[in-house]
Design a protein around this motif. Structure first.
Motif, mmCIF file in Angstrom:
data_model
loop_
_atom_site.group_PDB
_atom_site.id
_atom_site.type_symbol
_atom_site.label_atom_id
_atom_site.label_comp_id
_atom_site.label_asym_id
_atom_site.label_seq_id
_atom_site.Cartn_x
_atom_site.Cartn_y
_atom_site.Cartn_z
ATOM 1 N N GLU A 107 0.864 -1.089 -0.164
ATOM 2 C CA GLU A 107 -0.159 0.140 -0.059
ATOM 3 C C GLU A 107 0.861 1.315 0.008
ATOM 4 N N CYS A 108 0.453 2.245 -0.638
ATOM 5 C CA CYS A 108 1.248 3.473 -1.020
ATOM 6 C C CYS A 108 0.701 4.269 0.226
ATOM 7 N N ARG A 109 1.348 4.945 1.142
ATOM 8 C CA ARG A 109 0.907 5.903 2.096
ATOM 9 C C ARG A 109 1.379 7.284 2.055
ATOM 10 N N GLN A 110 1.665 7.546 0.812
ATOM 11 C CA GLN A 110 2.399 9.031 0.676
ATOM 12 C C GLN A 110 1.338 9.977 0.895
ATOM 13 N N ARG A 111 1.668 11.198 1.339
ATOM 14 C CA ARG A 111 1.028 11.846 1.941
ATOM 15 C C ARG A 111 1.671 13.528 1.415
ATOM 16 N N TYR A 112 1.256 14.248 0.886
ATOM 17 C CA TYR A 112 1.982 15.697 0.872
ATOM 18 C C TYR A 112 1.077 17.037 1.190
ATOM 19 N N ARG A 113 1.859 18.005 1.319
ATOM 20 C CA ARG A 113 1.297 19.176 1.566
ATOM 21 C C ARG A 113 1.611 20.019 0.176
ATOM 22 N N ILE A 114 0.707 20.308 -0.350
ATOM 23 C CA ILE A 114 0.648 21.046 -1.693
ATOM 24 C C ILE A 114 0.836 22.601 -1.619
ATOM 25 N N ASP A 115 1.744 23.043 -2.240
ATOM 26 C CA ASP A 115 2.011 24.558 -2.265
ATOM 27 C C ASP A 115 0.972 25.095 -3.067
ATOM 28 N N MET A 116 0.051 26.037 -2.355
ATOM 29 C CA MET A 116 -0.889 26.587 -3.047
ATOM 30 C C MET A 116 -0.623 27.785 -3.899
ATOM 31 N N SER A 117 0.457 28.402 -3.936
ATOM 32 C CA SER A 117 0.898 29.349 -4.937
ATOM 33 C C SER A 117 1.130 28.607 -6.084
ATOM 34 N N THR A 118 1.960 27.519 -6.002
ATOM 35 C CA THR A 118 2.263 26.791 -7.342
ATOM 36 C C THR A 118 1.003 26.515 -8.017
ATOM 37 N N LEU A 119 0.324 25.659 -7.183
ATOM 38 C CA LEU A 119 -1.180 25.334 -7.729
ATOM 39 C C LEU A 119 -1.814 26.399 -8.304
ATOM 40 N N LEU A 120 -1.787 27.619 -7.906
ATOM 41 C CA LEU A 120 -2.656 28.709 -8.543
ATOM 42 C C LEU A 120 -1.816 28.837 -9.785
ATOM 43 N N TRP A 121 -0.528 28.951 -9.996
ATOM 44 C CA TRP A 121 0.188 29.091 -11.217
ATOM 45 C C TRP A 121 0.029 28.166 -12.402
ATOM 46 N N THR A 122 -0.191 26.880 -11.812
ATOM 47 C CA THR A 122 -0.507 25.999 -12.817
ATOM 48 C C THR A 122 -2.105 25.774 -12.989
ATOM 49 N N ARG A 123 -2.812 25.850 -12.197
ATOM 50 C CA ARG A 123 -4.274 25.571 -12.367
ATOM 51 C C ARG A 123 -5.348 26.801 -12.544
ATOM 52 N N GLY A 124 -4.850 28.071 -11.916
ATOM 53 C CA GLY A 124 -5.574 29.200 -12.029
ATOM 54 C C GLY A 124 -6.570 29.682 -10.977
ATOM 55 N N ARG A 125 -6.846 30.613 -10.543
ATOM 56 C CA ARG A 125 -7.739 31.090 -9.363
ATOM 57 C C ARG A 125 -9.157 30.373 -9.891
ATOM 58 N N ALA A 126 -9.492 30.254 -10.602
ATOM 59 C CA ALA A 126 -10.967 29.819 -10.965
ATOM 60 C C ALA A 126 -11.108 28.244 -10.926
ATOM 61 N N CYS A 127 -10.162 27.499 -10.734
ATOM 62 C CA CYS A 127 -10.215 26.027 -10.769
ATOM 63 C C CYS A 127 -11.000 25.608 -9.573
ATOM 64 N N PRO A 128 -12.163 24.788 -9.951
ATOM 65 C CA PRO A 128 -13.244 24.288 -8.515
ATOM 66 C C PRO A 128 -12.352 23.629 -7.824
ATOM 67 N N LEU A 129 -12.680 23.665 -6.695
ATOM 68 C CA LEU A 129 -11.971 22.619 -5.674
ATOM 69 C C LEU A 129 -12.385 21.315 -5.893
ATOM 70 N N ALA A 130 -13.604 21.001 -6.339
ATOM 71 C CA ALA A 130 -14.195 19.826 -6.615
ATOM 72 C C ALA A 130 -13.477 19.015 -7.632
ATOM 73 N N ARG A 131 -12.752 19.787 -8.414
ATOM 74 C CA ARG A 131 -12.244 19.057 -9.613
ATOM 75 C C ARG A 131 -10.781 18.733 -9.333
ATOM 76 N N LEU A 132 -10.218 18.930 -8.275
ATOM 77 C CA LEU A 132 -8.683 18.963 -8.097
ATOM 78 C C LEU A 132 -8.416 17.313 -7.954
ATOM 79 N N GLU A 133 -9.227 16.660 -7.190
ATOM 80 C CA GLU A 133 -8.892 15.169 -7.157
ATOM 81 C C GLU A 133 -8.866 14.306 -8.255
ATOM 82 N N ALA A 134 -9.337 14.767 -9.482
ATOM 83 C CA ALA A 134 -9.249 14.323 -10.762
ATOM 84 C C ALA A 134 -7.952 14.922 -11.517
ATOM 85 N N LEU A 135 -7.444 15.700 -11.043
ATOM 86 C CA LEU A 135 -6.044 16.416 -11.840
ATOM 87 C C LEU A 135 -4.970 15.833 -10.881
#
Length: 85
Positions: free
Chosen positions: A32-60
């Motif tokens: 079983e893979c038990r990896q857990r990461y804290r994601i940098d929100m600023s980097t996520l904003l740069w790559t996904r944009g401010r309007a990216c829906p939170l509900a869609r993040l799991e699929a990405l």
């Protein structure tokens, strides 16, 4: 209610992503893979944009360790503050 990545960032939320692949691959038992990461929100904003829906993040997301697309996304609001939603 907080719906977009930009709103979550503005409110100071923290994003955690954990692999949820489990210990089975079809009929085969695997480690079983038990990896857990804290994601940098600023980097996520740069790559996904401010309007990216939170509900869609799991699929990405994809686990960088095992490559699984089965992940759990958790948003943690800053402690001590109450968010309308």
């Amino acid at each position: 209610m907080v719906d977009s990545l930009g709103e979550a960032h503005d409110l100071g939320w923290t994003l955690w992503v954990a692999c949820a692949h489990g210990n089975r691959d079809g009929l085969k038992s695997i480690r079983e893979c038990r990896q857990r990461y804290r994601i940098d929100m600023s980097t996520l904003l740069w790559t996904r944009g401010r309007a990216c829906p939170l509900a869609r993040l799991e699929a990405l997301m994809r686990c960088p360790r095992c490559g699984s697309r089965t992940v759990r996304v958790s948003f943690v609001p800053p402690s001590g503050r109450r968010h309308a939603g």
